[in-house]
Design a protein around this motif. Structure first.
Motif, PDB file in Angstrom:
ATOM      1  N   GLY A  55      28.118  33.191  35.610  1.00 17.17           N
ATOM      2  CA  GLY A  55      27.622  33.419  36.773  1.00 17.17           C
ATOM      3  C   GLY A  55      27.067  35.325  37.340  1.00 17.17           C
ATOM      4  O   GLY A  55      26.049  35.077  36.700  1.00 17.17           O
ATOM      5  N   GLU A  56      27.901  35.944  37.823  1.00 18.05           N
ATOM      6  CA  GLU A  56      26.679  37.266  38.617  1.00 18.05           C
ATOM      7  C   GLU A  56      27.647  37.661  37.151  1.00 18.05           C
ATOM      8  O   GLU A  56      27.343  38.878  37.527  1.00 18.05           O
ATOM      9  CB  GLU A  56      27.617  37.174  39.497  1.00 18.05           C
ATOM     10  CG  GLU A  56      27.087  36.620  40.549  1.00 18.05           C
ATOM     11  CD  GLU A  56      25.723  36.724  40.882  1.00 18.05           C
ATOM     12  OE1 GLU A  56      24.789  37.769  40.225  1.00 18.05           O
ATOM     13  OE2 GLU A  56      24.676  36.014  41.707  1.00 18.05           O
ATOM     14  N   ILE A  57      28.645  37.577  36.162  1.00 20.55           N
ATOM     15  CA  ILE A  57      29.120  38.887  35.778  1.00 20.55           C
ATOM     16  C   ILE A  57      28.350  38.470  34.224  1.00 20.55           C
ATOM     17  O   ILE A  57      28.772  37.252  33.361  1.00 20.55           O
ATOM     18  CB  ILE A  57      30.666  38.361  35.642  1.00 20.55           C
ATOM     19  CG1 ILE A  57      31.788  39.013  36.897  1.00 20.55           C
ATOM     20  CG2 ILE A  57      32.009  39.844  34.319  1.00 20.55           C
ATOM     21  CD1 ILE A  57      31.600  39.756  37.532  1.00 20.55           C
ATOM     22  N   LYS A  58      28.543  39.542  33.494  1.00 22.04           N
ATOM     23  CA  LYS A  58      27.941  39.032  32.172  1.00 22.04           C
ATOM     24  C   LYS A  58      28.790  39.856  30.998  1.00 22.04           C
ATOM     25  O   LYS A  58      29.147  40.716  31.188  1.00 22.04           O
ATOM     26  CB  LYS A  58      26.272  40.415  32.519  1.00 22.04           C
ATOM     27  CG  LYS A  58      25.304  40.355  32.783  1.00 22.04           C
ATOM     28  CD  LYS A  58      24.594  41.390  32.773  1.00 22.04           C
ATOM     29  CE  LYS A  58      22.683  41.062  33.661  1.00 22.04           C
ATOM     30  NZ  LYS A  58      22.658  42.008  33.745  1.00 22.04           N
ATOM     31  N   PHE A  59      28.763  38.165  29.720  1.00 20.76           N
ATOM     32  CA  PHE A  59      30.483  38.889  29.005  1.00 20.76           C
ATOM     33  C   PHE A  59      28.551  38.710  28.000  1.00 20.76           C
ATOM     34  O   PHE A  59      27.899  38.647  27.135  1.00 20.76           O
ATOM     35  CB  PHE A  59      30.870  37.311  28.802  1.00 20.76           C
ATOM     36  CG  PHE A  59      31.185  37.552  27.201  1.00 20.76           C
ATOM     37  CD1 PHE A  59      32.369  38.055  26.893  1.00 20.76           C
ATOM     38  CD2 PHE A  59      30.543  37.104  26.276  1.00 20.76           C
ATOM     39  CE1 PHE A  59      33.000  38.074  26.148  1.00 20.76           C
ATOM     40  CE2 PHE A  59      31.829  36.443  25.526  1.00 20.76           C
ATOM     41  CZ  PHE A  59      32.196  37.105  24.574  1.00 20.76           C
ATOM     42  N   ILE A 157      29.010  43.835  44.452  1.00 23.04           N
ATOM     43  CA  ILE A 157      27.690  42.431  44.681  1.00 23.04           C
ATOM     44  C   ILE A 157      28.688  41.680  46.033  1.00 23.04           C
ATOM     45  O   ILE A 157      27.600  41.292  46.240  1.00 23.04           O
ATOM     46  CB  ILE A 157      28.712  41.168  42.819  1.00 23.04           C
ATOM     47  CG1 ILE A 157      28.374  41.495  41.770  1.00 23.04           C
ATOM     48  CG2 ILE A 157      27.908  39.737  43.647  1.00 23.04           C
ATOM     49  CD1 ILE A 157      28.962  41.413  40.467  1.00 23.04           C
ATOM     50  N   LEU A 158      29.092  41.316  46.121  1.00 19.16           N
ATOM     51  CA  LEU A 158      29.983  41.457  47.534  1.00 19.16           C
ATOM     52  C   LEU A 158      29.789  42.170  48.241  1.00 19.16           C
ATOM     53  O   LEU A 158      28.922  41.333  49.215  1.00 19.16           O
ATOM     54  CB  LEU A 158      31.182  40.882  47.733  1.00 19.16           C
ATOM     55  CG  LEU A 158      32.107  40.448  46.634  1.00 19.16           C
ATOM     56  CD1 LEU A 158      33.886  39.970  46.945  1.00 19.16           C
ATOM     57  CD2 LEU A 158      32.094  38.937  47.297  1.00 19.16           C
ATOM     58  N   LYS A 162      25.627  39.218  47.935  1.00 18.46           N
ATOM     59  CA  LYS A 162      25.804  37.941  46.791  1.00 18.46           C
ATOM     60  C   LYS A 162      26.769  36.681  47.317  1.00 18.46           C
ATOM     61  O   LYS A 162      27.884  37.108  47.315  1.00 18.46           O
ATOM     62  CB  LYS A 162      25.284  37.666  46.001  1.00 18.46           C
ATOM     63  CG  LYS A 162      23.913  38.821  45.880  1.00 18.46           C
ATOM     64  CD  LYS A 162      23.068  39.030  43.979  1.00 18.46           C
ATOM     65  CE  LYS A 162      22.547  39.601  44.497  1.00 18.46           C
ATOM     66  NZ  LYS A 162      21.713  40.576  43.331  1.00 18.46           N
ATOM     67  N   LYS A 163      26.719  35.222  46.566  1.00 21.32           N
ATOM     68  CA  LYS A 163      27.667  34.288  46.744  1.00 21.32           C
ATOM     69  C   LYS A 163      28.288  34.374  45.177  1.00 21.32           C
ATOM     70  O   LYS A 163      27.307  34.527  43.549  1.00 21.32           O
ATOM     71  CB  LYS A 163      27.318  32.963  46.275  1.00 21.32           C
ATOM     72  CG  LYS A 163      27.112  32.435  48.041  1.00 21.32           C
ATOM     73  CD  LYS A 163      27.228  31.349  48.186  1.00 21.32           C
ATOM     74  CE  LYS A 163      26.347  30.458  49.266  1.00 21.32           C
ATOM     75  NZ  LYS A 163      26.284  29.509  50.045  1.00 21.32           N
ATOM     76  N   LEU A 164      29.667  34.872  44.720  1.00 20.59           N
ATOM     77  CA  LEU A 164      29.679  34.958  43.783  1.00 20.59           C
ATOM     78  C   LEU A 164      30.876  34.039  42.812  1.00 20.59           C
ATOM     79  O   LEU A 164      31.305  33.289  43.219  1.00 20.59           O
ATOM     80  CB  LEU A 164      31.136  35.941  43.366  1.00 20.59           C
ATOM     81  CG  LEU A 164      31.898  37.126  42.231  1.00 20.59           C
ATOM     82  CD1 LEU A 164      30.692  37.988  42.216  1.00 20.59           C
ATOM     83  CD2 LEU A 164      33.002  38.049  42.795  1.00 20.59           C
ATOM     84  N   ARG A 165      30.253  33.475  41.393  1.00 22.20           N
ATOM     85  CA  ARG A 165      30.840  32.775  40.915  1.00 22.20           C
ATOM     86  C   ARG A 165      31.262  33.455  39.391  1.00 22.20           C
ATOM     87  O   ARG A 165      30.438  33.656  38.450  1.00 22.20           O
ATOM     88  CB  ARG A 165      29.249  31.602  40.822  1.00 22.20           C
ATOM     89  CG  ARG A 165      28.635  30.811  41.670  1.00 22.20           C
ATOM     90  CD  ARG A 165      27.459  29.885  41.543  1.00 22.20           C
ATOM     91  NE  ARG A 165      26.867  31.197  40.829  1.00 22.20           N
ATOM     92  CZ  ARG A 165      25.892  31.489  41.787  1.00 22.20           C
ATOM     93  NH1 ARG A 165      25.839  31.840  43.055  1.00 22.20           N
ATOM     94  NH2 ARG A 165      24.766  32.285  40.997  1.00 22.20           N
ATOM     95  N   ILE A 166      32.637  32.780  39.500  1.00 20.17           N
ATOM     96  CA  ILE A 166      33.231  33.475  38.477  1.00 20.17           C
ATOM     97  C   ILE A 166      33.946  32.534  37.878  1.00 20.17           C
ATOM     98  O   ILE A 166      34.386  31.797  38.066  1.00 20.17           O
ATOM     99  CB  ILE A 166      34.525  34.806  39.278  1.00 20.17           C
ATOM    100  CG1 ILE A 166      33.769  36.102  39.511  1.00 20.17           C
ATOM    101  CG2 ILE A 166      34.879  35.125  37.601  1.00 20.17           C
ATOM    102  CD1 ILE A 166      34.625  36.997  40.297  1.00 20.17           C
TER     103      ILE A 166
END
Length: 551
Positions: A55-59, A157-158, A162-166
């Motif tokens: 999503g928008e979070i980088k692992f 991000i919000l 942007k749309k957050l996909r987590i």
């Protein structure tokens, strides 16, 4: 929009100011600290290459390094470290990925040092209220810092709209791993020293690479499954248009495109072609997807017969994309379809957000396999058409006859497929016959038929309906899309120089458009309504027009 730009500019300026202040306040002049910082940045850049996007979070493990530096040296060095890493990422994105350098890109990078500063300051402030033993205090401080850091990232991000996909499971895993490894690195450094820390960094790089390989294997498994689905669809469906529609549908599971199109053409005979099958977002019309075969700039790249990937179409000098299509894509992929070593088609894919990220993986091999399958499908379709041609062709024009028209329309109605019909009539054709003779009239009709065949897609069915009337079945096109195609044909005929037996004759046409199931549920009614609007709205109102039937 202006308020949003002011907000982003404020965040960028604040992040730069905080980073400069942190640089001044930190003890970076110490050689040991400087050496450690350089090595930590080097390790982070390597791990960043193996980033796994969720999503928008980088692992990845770069958050672990940031947390460790915060615990070891305090918030100032952590901010400096994050700022330098993000600046280097920005440099790589602009010069390697060829991203645009603008305020949005700066904002997306500099929110991280800002988030580190806010998280570090608040977590230190919160921890000061608790009188805890050293070990418990360290774990508590690390937990609060990482929790705040993740939430500030989400907040930024919000605020960007942007749309957050987590993926909550991955987010929780990311949080736990960062805290455990960050605290572990801190205690190893305290007990063993810098050599133990360097060893842990090497282990982190190895783990990052393992996750990267795992993701690649997962991606390849998905590709193999979808290639099988594509193959099944190409075998199952007989009609080339349906094959192409299903092909794009299955391809989207592999490559998250925003715009896609499949073209088939005769390079030596066609001028400008429209896609047989296409997918485009609202606001982008089919006429924006035409491909210039004769004088196009992009066709030179396609003629090389190799898959070409343009990471930034605005900067790429080898391709030329104009019009509103530029607003919908940033990256483009051109996959030639070769039949008997000749260029006969193209698979075009474009994307703005997710497609550029996916290009980190090797996608040329699966795309090459899919292009070969599409080549076989087109070859089989052409062979099938050649067998049927003799019984379904009009002798004069080489177009399909009314028998073929009836068959195709009834098949589409029976399968409940959306399609449109455009009927054309040459204006003042009787006067042309009376002035120049029937032989000249026949040649005009043959030239008109050849032009129409070149301007429509290979899967569109062009029939001679009677006299100088031509009917086109536009499979898969709505009335609005069919109107754009019909109007394109009308303009081309108007501008074309018809020279027959040394006579230069000005030709115009009029056309009517209807659609199934919107306007009628049988062939005769569709033809009658298209013919009616042709004469009432075009012939009776000056000719040289195209009109659609309005219910």
């Amino acid at each position: 929009m202006q308020l949003k730009r002011i907000y982003k500019l404020g965040v960028v300026v604040a992040a730069i100011a905080l980073s400069l202040k942190a640089f001044i306040n930190t003890n970076i002049k110490s050689f040991d600290v400087l050496l450690f910082l350089v090595f930590a940045i080097f390790v982070t850049m390597i791990m960043g290459y193996f980033t796994i996007l969720v999503g928008e979070i980088k692992f990845d493990f770069t958050e672990t390094v940031t947390l460790f530096i915060y615990l070891m040296f305090g918030v100032n060095l952590a901010v400096v470290f994050e700022f330098i890493c993000d600046f280097l990422r920005l440099f790589a994105d602009v010069f390697y990925k060829e991203e645009e350098f603008n305020l949005c890109v700066l904002y997306n990078k500099l929110i991280f040092p800002f988030a580190v500063f806010l998280s570090g300051s608040l977590s230190g402030y919160i921890t000061s209220y608790f009188n805890l033993p050293f070990i418990q205090r360290t774990i508590f401080l690390a937990t609060i810092f990482e929790f705040l850091f993740l939430n500030f990232n989400i907040l930024f991000i919000l605020l960007d709209g942007k749309k957050l996909r987590i993926n909550l499971n991955m987010l929780l895993f990311n949080f736990i791993v960062a805290v455990i490894l960050g605290v572990l690195l801190y205690f190893i450094d305290l007990k063993i020293g810098k050599y133990g820390t360097f060893l842990m960094f090497i282990i982190l790089i190895t783990l990052s690479y393992c996750f990267y390989l795992l993701k690649r294997l997962e991606f390849k498994n998905i590709i193999i499954k979808n290639i099988l689905s594509v193959s099944e669809g190409l075998i199952k469906h007989g009609d080339l248009k349906i094959k192409c529609d299903n092909f794009l549908l299955n391809l989207k599971r592999i490559l998250p495109y925003d715009v896609a199109a499949i073209y088939f053409f005769d390079y030596e005979g066609d001028d400008v072609v429209l896609p047989i099958s296409f997918y485009c977002p609202k606001g982008l019309n089919i006429d924006e997807l035409d491909l210039n075969i004769r004088n196009g700039y992009t066709i030179k790249v396609i003629l090389e017969g190799e898959i070409y990937i343009s990471r930034n179409i605005r900067k790429d000098k080898k391709v030329l994309i104009i019009g509103s299509l530029l607003n919908f894509i940033k990256t483009a992929i051109f996959v030639p379809i070769m039949v008997d070593n000749k260029l006969r088609g193209l698979i075009f894919l474009g994307g703005k957000i997710h497609l550029p990220n996916l290009l980190l993986y090797d996608i040329k091999e699966p795309l090459s396999i899919l292009a070969k399958q599409m080549s076989l499908a087109f070859n089989n379709y052409s062979y099938f058409l050649n067998i049927k041609k003799e019984t379904e062709m009009d002798a004069l024009t080489g177009l399909y006859n009314r028998r073929k028209l009836n068959e195709e329309v009834n098949n589409l109605i029976r399968e409940n497929m959306v399609f449109s019909i455009a009927i054309f009539d040459i204006d003042n054709f009787k006067k042309i016959n009376d002035t120049y003779g029937y032989l000249v009239g026949d040649k005009i009709l043959m030239m008109f038929a050849d032009i129409v065949k070149k301007l429509v897609r290979k899967t569109d069915v062009v029939c001679r309906y009677g006299g100088e009337e031509i009917v086109i079945i536009l499979n898969g096109l709505t009335k609005e899309q069919a109107y754009l195609v019909a109007e394109r044909i009308r303009k081309y005929i108007q501008e074309y120089e018809f020279i027959v037996d040394n006579y230069k004759i000005d030709i115009t046409i009029s056309g009517g458009v209807t659609s199934f199931p919107e306007d009628a549920n049988n062939m005769m009614e569709l033809i009658q309504k298209a013919d009616s609007v042709l004469y009432k709205e075009c012939k009776a109102k000056g000719k040289n027009k195209v009109a659609v039937y309005l219910c």
